[in-house]
Design an enzyme around this catalytic site. Structure first.
Site, mmCIF file in Angstrom:
data_model
loop_
_atom_site.group_PDB
_atom_site.id
_atom_site.type_symbol
_atom_site.label_atom_id
_atom_site.label_comp_id
_atom_site.label_asym_id
_atom_site.label_seq_id
_atom_site.Cartn_x
_atom_site.Cartn_y
_atom_site.Cartn_z
ATOM 1 N N SER A 30 0.813 -1.226 0.000
ATOM 2 C CA SER A 30 0.000 0.000 0.000
ATOM 3 C C SER A 30 0.837 1.263 0.000
ATOM 4 O O SER A 30 1.611 1.508 0.929
ATOM 5 C CB SER A 30 -0.881 0.052 1.258
ATOM 6 O OG SER A 30 -1.837 -0.945 1.231
ATOM 7 N N HIS A 61 -3.279 -0.035 -4.593
ATOM 8 C CA HIS A 61 -2.342 -1.059 -5.061
ATOM 9 C C HIS A 61 -2.251 -0.967 -6.577
ATOM 10 O O HIS A 61 -3.239 -1.210 -7.276
ATOM 11 C CB HIS A 61 -2.789 -2.460 -4.616
ATOM 12 C CG HIS A 61 -2.438 -2.725 -3.197
ATOM 13 N ND1 HIS A 61 -1.378 -3.525 -2.826
ATOM 14 C CD2 HIS A 61 -2.963 -2.254 -2.052
ATOM 15 C CE1 HIS A 61 -1.295 -3.540 -1.509
ATOM 16 N NE2 HIS A 61 -2.250 -2.792 -1.014
ATOM 17 N N HIS A 83 -3.961 -10.034 -1.403
ATOM 18 C CA HIS A 83 -4.020 -10.384 0.028
ATOM 19 C C HIS A 83 -4.879 -11.620 0.243
ATOM 20 O O HIS A 83 -5.798 -11.894 -0.521
ATOM 21 C CB HIS A 83 -4.630 -9.228 0.836
ATOM 22 C CG HIS A 83 -3.884 -7.942 0.746
ATOM 23 N ND1 HIS A 83 -4.008 -7.100 -0.328
ATOM 24 C CD2 HIS A 83 -2.992 -7.365 1.582
ATOM 25 C CE1 HIS A 83 -3.230 -6.043 -0.149
ATOM 26 N NE2 HIS A 83 -2.600 -6.177 1.001
ATOM 27 N N TYR A 85 -7.166 -11.877 2.402
ATOM 28 C CA TYR A 85 -8.560 -11.493 2.657
ATOM 29 C C TYR A 85 -9.355 -11.240 1.376
ATOM 30 O O TYR A 85 -10.575 -11.112 1.409
ATOM 31 C CB TYR A 85 -8.649 -10.262 3.578
ATOM 32 C CG TYR A 85 -8.002 -9.004 3.031
ATOM 33 C CD1 TYR A 85 -8.545 -8.300 1.965
ATOM 34 C CD2 TYR A 85 -6.841 -8.511 3.606
ATOM 35 C CE1 TYR A 85 -7.947 -7.155 1.467
ATOM 36 C CE2 TYR A 85 -6.228 -7.374 3.117
ATOM 37 C CZ TYR A 85 -6.790 -6.696 2.045
ATOM 38 O OH TYR A 85 -6.192 -5.577 1.553
ATOM 39 N N GLU A 86 -8.676 -11.191 0.217
ATOM 40 C CA GLU A 86 -9.429 -11.009 -1.026
ATOM 41 C C GLU A 86 -10.177 -12.287 -1.410
ATOM 42 O O GLU A 86 -11.029 -12.278 -2.293
ATOM 43 C CB GLU A 86 -8.492 -10.548 -2.145
ATOM 44 C CG GLU A 86 -7.995 -9.114 -1.917
ATOM 45 C CD GLU A 86 -7.025 -8.660 -2.989
ATOM 46 O OE1 GLU A 86 -7.487 -8.266 -4.066
ATOM 47 O OE2 GLU A 86 -5.801 -8.712 -2.743
ATOM 48 N N ALA A 113 2.232 -1.233 4.512
ATOM 49 C CA ALA A 113 1.757 -0.205 5.438
ATOM 50 C C ALA A 113 1.291 -0.946 6.687
ATOM 51 O O ALA A 113 0.713 -2.028 6.573
ATOM 52 C CB ALA A 113 0.603 0.564 4.819
ATOM 53 N N MET A 211 -1.717 -6.731 7.416
ATOM 54 C CA MET A 211 -2.443 -7.849 6.792
ATOM 55 C C MET A 211 -1.668 -8.475 5.639
ATOM 56 O O MET A 211 -2.272 -9.043 4.720
ATOM 57 C CB MET A 211 -3.799 -7.346 6.284
ATOM 58 C CG MET A 211 -4.619 -6.612 7.335
ATOM 59 S SD MET A 211 -6.084 -5.863 6.602
ATOM 60 C CE MET A 211 -6.597 -4.745 7.908
ATOM 61 N N SER A 212 -0.358 -8.375 5.656
ATOM 62 C CA SER A 212 0.397 -8.844 4.475
ATOM 63 C C SER A 212 1.799 -9.310 4.864
ATOM 64 O O SER A 212 2.094 -9.542 6.021
ATOM 65 C CB SER A 212 0.504 -7.702 3.457
ATOM 66 O OG SER A 212 1.371 -6.703 3.940
ATOM 67 N N ASN A 235 -0.464 4.577 10.913
ATOM 68 C CA ASN A 235 -1.443 4.941 11.958
ATOM 69 C C ASN A 235 -1.035 4.203 13.221
ATOM 70 O O ASN A 235 -0.281 3.231 13.142
ATOM 71 C CB ASN A 235 -2.858 4.491 11.534
ATOM 72 C CG ASN A 235 -2.896 2.997 11.224
ATOM 73 O OD1 ASN A 235 -2.495 2.568 10.142
ATOM 74 N ND2 ASN A 235 -3.336 2.209 12.174
ATOM 75 N N HIS A 247 -8.818 3.066 5.591
ATOM 76 C CA HIS A 247 -7.826 2.866 4.538
ATOM 77 C C HIS A 247 -7.410 4.221 3.943
ATOM 78 O O HIS A 247 -6.262 4.398 3.522
ATOM 79 C CB HIS A 247 -8.410 1.946 3.459
ATOM 80 C CG HIS A 247 -7.409 1.486 2.442
ATOM 81 N ND1 HIS A 247 -6.199 0.902 2.790
ATOM 82 C CD2 HIS A 247 -7.417 1.527 1.084
ATOM 83 C CE1 HIS A 247 -5.518 0.600 1.682
ATOM 84 N NE2 HIS A 247 -6.232 0.977 0.638
#
Ligand code: HPA
Length: 278
Positions: A30, A61, A83, A85-86, A113, A211-212, A235, A247
């Site tokens: 990201s 992306h 990812h 989660y996709e 990120a 998440m990656s 963040n 996001h």
């Protein structure tokens, strides 16, 4: 996901990608794609032209593969990632690693990120991944042993290579970028964590969360690639500061940090070019 899945993707890449092993592979997460100085590439391919990879469903992306020369070395870069989660399984997530392996890449930098957990971190900081915690508890190495991915039970004592990470430290020193290191906790997403989860991960020793990266690093390590991981802290994680996470906030912070990311990435490539491992 089997060898045929990877064969089909590899067959779609121009022959140029395989005629000389790139000194470095990059998988940029990201907001990182904007930080790459690639000049006029030798190869530029949208992800939709690579079977099995497909367009990312995530805003921010880029979804482009580049092969280019910089500082006299060849670099193969995936701008944007897929990812877990996709929902398309591990195939698209780890395909870039396998394609880079087939090109003969020995050095891999993975960026992302992440949310900061350690209180000394703040948005805009860069953090080198020293080690990780896979909170998801599932591995992309599940299933038949893939040719080229090492033994059934790969050692994970040093997933992130100290030598390659050292080049990033040297690059940070040269460019005046402050770079700490820490433990990255991988979560499945797509929801951000709850404050209770973040307290639990802090107790487990995590400094940042995202998440990656861990799936790709797991495969790259098993396949014997020297791997480094780099987070842009966008963040503070849930419950640490601010009432909400979004996001949009993540992308806005990567945009604000882009000049620092650009300087660090380019200096890293310069150091790699000068190293005997190029
Ligand atoms: N949590 C998970 N993933 C993230 C975060 C976060 O706080 N920030 C950027 N990616």
């Amino acid at each position: 996901m089997d060898a045929t899945f990877f064969d089909t993707a590899a067959a779609a890449l121009p022959k140029t990608c395989f005629d000389s092993p790139p000194a470095c592979g990059l998988i940029l997460g990201s907001g990182w794609s904007q930080a790459l100085s690639a000049g006029e590439p030798l190869v530029r391919l949208p992800y939709r032209a690579i079977p099995g990879l497909g367009a990312s469903t995530v805003v921010g992306h880029a979804g482009e593969f580049l092969c280019f020369e910089r500082h006299g070395i060849r670099i193969a870069a995936f701008l944007g990632r897929r990812h877990w989660y996709e929902g398309a399984g591990w195939g698209p997530v780890v395909l870039p690693v396998e394609l880079l392996r087939r090109m003969g890449v020995r050095n891999l930098l993975i960026t992302n990120a992440a949310g900061g957990i350690r209180s000394s971190l703040k948005p805009g900081d860069l953090m080198l991944i020293r080690d990780h915690i896979n909170t998801v508890g599932i591995s992309p190495l599940t299933g038949p042993v893939m040719p080229g991915w090492g033994p059934r039970f790969p050692d994970q004592s040093a997933v992130y290579h100290p030598g390659l990470s050292g080049l990033l430290r040297m690059a940070a020193h040269d460019t005046g970028v402050s770079l700490s290191d820490g433990i990255y906790a991988f979560t499945s997403g797509p929801g951000y964590e709850t404050p209770a989860e973040i307290r639990a991960y802090a107790g487990m020793g995590a400094d940042a969360v995202g998440m990656s990266t861990v799936p790709e690093a797991t495969v790259a390590n098993a396949a014997g690639m020297r791997t480094a991981g780099l987070c842009c802290i966008t963040n503070m994680a849930a419950g640490i500061s601010g009432p909400h996470l979004s996001h949009g906030e993540v992308l806005a912070q990567t945009q604000a940090t882009a000049p620092v990311m650009t300087a660090l990435l380019d200096a890293f490539l310069a150091h790699l070019a000068a190293s005997p491992n190029a």
